[in-house]
Design a protein around this motif. Structure first.
Motif, PDB file in Angstrom:
ATOM      1  N   SER A  79      16.871  48.603  15.232  1.00  0.00           N
ATOM      2  CA  SER A  79      18.063  47.982  15.831  1.00  0.00           C
ATOM      3  C   SER A  79      19.266  48.919  15.785  1.00  0.00           C
ATOM      4  CB  SER A  79      18.437  46.705  15.075  1.00  0.00           C
ATOM      5  OG  SER A  79      17.348  45.869  14.990  1.00  0.00           O
ATOM      6  N   CYS A 124      14.687  35.361  19.024  1.00  0.00           N
ATOM      7  CA  CYS A 124      14.455  35.765  17.629  1.00  0.00           C
ATOM      8  C   CYS A 124      14.717  34.534  16.766  1.00  0.00           C
ATOM      9  CB  CYS A 124      15.413  36.889  17.259  1.00  0.00           C
ATOM     10  SG  CYS A 124      15.435  37.287  15.506  1.00  0.00           S
ATOM     11  N   SER A 127      18.103  34.673  15.094  1.00  0.00           N
ATOM     12  CA  SER A 127      19.220  34.409  16.020  1.00  0.00           C
ATOM     13  C   SER A 127      19.422  32.919  16.232  1.00  0.00           C
ATOM     14  CB  SER A 127      18.936  35.031  17.386  1.00  0.00           C
ATOM     15  OG  SER A 127      19.256  36.378  17.386  1.00  0.00           O
ATOM     16  N   TYR A 150      23.981  39.953   9.986  1.00  0.00           N
ATOM     17  CA  TYR A 150      22.852  40.765  10.443  1.00  0.00           C
ATOM     18  C   TYR A 150      22.904  40.820  11.970  1.00  0.00           C
ATOM     19  CZ  TYR A 150      17.863  42.196  10.085  1.00  0.00           C
ATOM     20  OH  TYR A 150      16.663  42.864  10.112  1.00  0.00           O
ATOM     21  N   ASN A 152      20.687  40.559  14.031  1.00  0.00           N
ATOM     22  CA  ASN A 152      19.750  39.601  14.654  1.00  0.00           C
ATOM     23  C   ASN A 152      20.441  38.249  14.862  1.00  0.00           C
ATOM     24  OD1 ASN A 152      18.260  41.751  13.501  1.00  0.00           O
ATOM     25  ND2 ASN A 152      16.396  40.524  13.544  1.00  0.00           N
ATOM     26  N   THR A 166      22.531  46.090   9.754  1.00  0.00           N
ATOM     27  CA  THR A 166      21.119  46.016  10.121  1.00  0.00           C
ATOM     28  C   THR A 166      20.326  46.219   8.838  1.00  0.00           C
ATOM     29  OG1 THR A 166      20.573  48.342  10.466  1.00  0.00           O
ATOM     30  CG2 THR A 166      21.669  47.226  12.297  1.00  0.00           C
ATOM     31  N   ASP A 187      19.847  35.808   7.514  1.00  0.00           N
ATOM     32  CA  ASP A 187      18.505  35.942   6.933  1.00  0.00           C
ATOM     33  C   ASP A 187      18.534  35.769   5.415  1.00  0.00           C
ATOM     34  OD1 ASP A 187      15.979  36.606   6.140  1.00  0.00           O
ATOM     35  OD2 ASP A 187      15.859  38.480   7.247  1.00  0.00           O
ATOM     36  N   CYS A 209      12.726  35.060   9.349  1.00  0.00           N
ATOM     37  CA  CYS A 209      11.957  35.689  10.432  1.00  0.00           C
ATOM     38  C   CYS A 209      10.559  35.089  10.412  1.00  0.00           C
ATOM     39  CB  CYS A 209      11.895  37.201  10.226  1.00  0.00           C
ATOM     40  SG  CYS A 209      10.581  37.922  11.214  1.00  0.00           S
ATOM     41  N   GLU A 237      13.011  41.848   5.636  1.00  0.00           N
ATOM     42  CA  GLU A 237      12.999  40.439   6.049  1.00  0.00           C
ATOM     43  C   GLU A 237      11.872  39.678   5.363  1.00  0.00           C
ATOM     44  OE1 GLU A 237      12.708  40.479  10.308  1.00  0.00           O
ATOM     45  OE2 GLU A 237      14.631  41.472  10.537  1.00  0.00           O
TER      46      GLU A 237
END
Ligand code: 13P
Ligand code: SF4
Length: 341
Positions: A79, A124, A127, A150, A152, A166, A187, A209, A237
């Protein structure tokens, strides 16, 4: 394969297509049967031609299949690497072979460019785990505590944040704030893994995740029993106890770099499984042990829809300017810190 594909004369497997794509097939022939290649090579050939015609660049995440990763991408990375690459490209159009938050990050950083994602459903689970209203409530509950987010996440969450991070720089970002505690979103496992490395108190959210939460300590131990001398690398993750069982924990690019430097004969990458295919290609001398855990979002991106993206200029990613400006601030603060892995 669709009939349209078979009926489209520009997508025939001609001797010209075979010869122009032979160097790509040489790299991935262990993973792609010839019959499949005869259907995919014309798509790759046409994407490469159209990319020049349109003036587009293709960025691909490390989780993309070898046909995309080696066949059509101009830049491959994690990312952070892809966000950095997005700021350096000259082309007016960026086609993002990754998930939506990554394409959105490219757009936030390059508002003047056209950013396309081949499938809008490439999301995701992280997200989707939090809303901007949740972030505002957390800020009310912990007044004055900075929010580290994050990447995401959607732009609206970044816009509510002080700084992004990230997997390649989470601890460094947390410590850069010079505070006693931070709110770390979304996360939970990444937050808990960062907590293991810092004295700053990390207040976590409950996002997960769907790929990395599946790995267990028992599974890793059983691989160690089956494959003597196994080197295990995990993505942060994963649950902290899973990371604890690994020999190294890092971003997808940090894992790739670690493999490049390692002499270990057998390696397990505790992450999405296309990355193991891509790493295997680069290291034919090593045995990549592959528990196949696919990210359904990353796998929404295909050669077919990437070609359609270039042909039809779809799907354009846009961010409302007031949100973009605030998200841009949080991303830029992170980019100033750069990598820490
Ligand atoms: P990286 O930034 O390490 O590539 O991770 C992104 C991601 O979505 C991992 O699941
Ligand atoms: Fe999101 Fe997990 Fe897929 Fe990465 S692997 S894009 S974190 S769902």
């Amino acid at each position: 394969m669709s009939t349209t594909h078979l009926e489209d004369p520009s997508l025939e497997y001609t001797p010209e297509v075979a010869s122009a794509t032979a160097h790509i097939y040489e790299r991935i022939s262990d993973m792609v049967p010839e019959l499949e290649w005869r259907l995919q090579a014309p798509l790759i050939h046409e994407i490469l031609r159209l990319k020049q015609e349109v003036g587009a660049v293709i960025l691909a995440h490390n989780y993309q299949v070898p046909q995309i990763f080696f066949g059509i991408a101009d830049f491959q990375g994690d990312s952070l690497g892809l966000a950095q690459a997005a700021m350096e490209v000259d082309e007016d159009t960026i086609v993002f072979c990754g998930v939506h938050f990554m394409a959105e990050t490219a757009k936030i950083l390059n508002p003047e460019k056209r950013v396309l994602i081949p499938d809008l459903e490439a999301g995701c689970s992280l997200s989707e785990s939090i809303t901007a209203a949740d972030v505002r409530l957390l800020k009310e509950r912990y007044p004055g505590v900075p929010v580290v987010t994050y990447v995401n996440t959607p732009a609206a969450i970044k816009a509510e944040s002080d700084i992004c991070c990230t997997s390649a720089n989470a601890r460094a970002v947390v410590e850069s704030l010079d505070v006693d505690r931070v709110i770390f979103l979304p996360d939970e496992y990444l937050a808990r893994n960062v907590q293991r490395e810092t004295d700053v108190e990390v207040i976590a959210w409950k996002g997960r995740c769907i790929v990395h939460e599946q790995f267990t300590v028992a599974e890793l131990r059983s691989y160690r029993d089956q494959f003597p001398g196994l080197l295990i690398l995990a993505h942060p993750e994963c649950a902290p106890e899973v990371c604890n069982e690994a020999d190294f924990v890092g971003s997808t690019t940090a894992m790739i770099n670690y493999v490049d430097e390692s002499d270990a004969p057998r390696i397990l990458l505790v992450t999405e499984c296309s990355m193991s295919d891509n790493v295997q290609e680069a290291h034919p001398d090593k045995e990549l042990v592959r528990p196949c855990t696919l990210c359904p979002h990353m796998k929404k991106i295909t050669l077919e829809n990437t070609l359609a993206a270039l042909r039809r200029g779809r799907y354009e990613v846009d961010v409302p300017e007031d949100v973009r400006v605030r998200a841009h601030r949080a991303l830029t603060r992170m980019l100033e810190i750069g990598r820490d892995d």
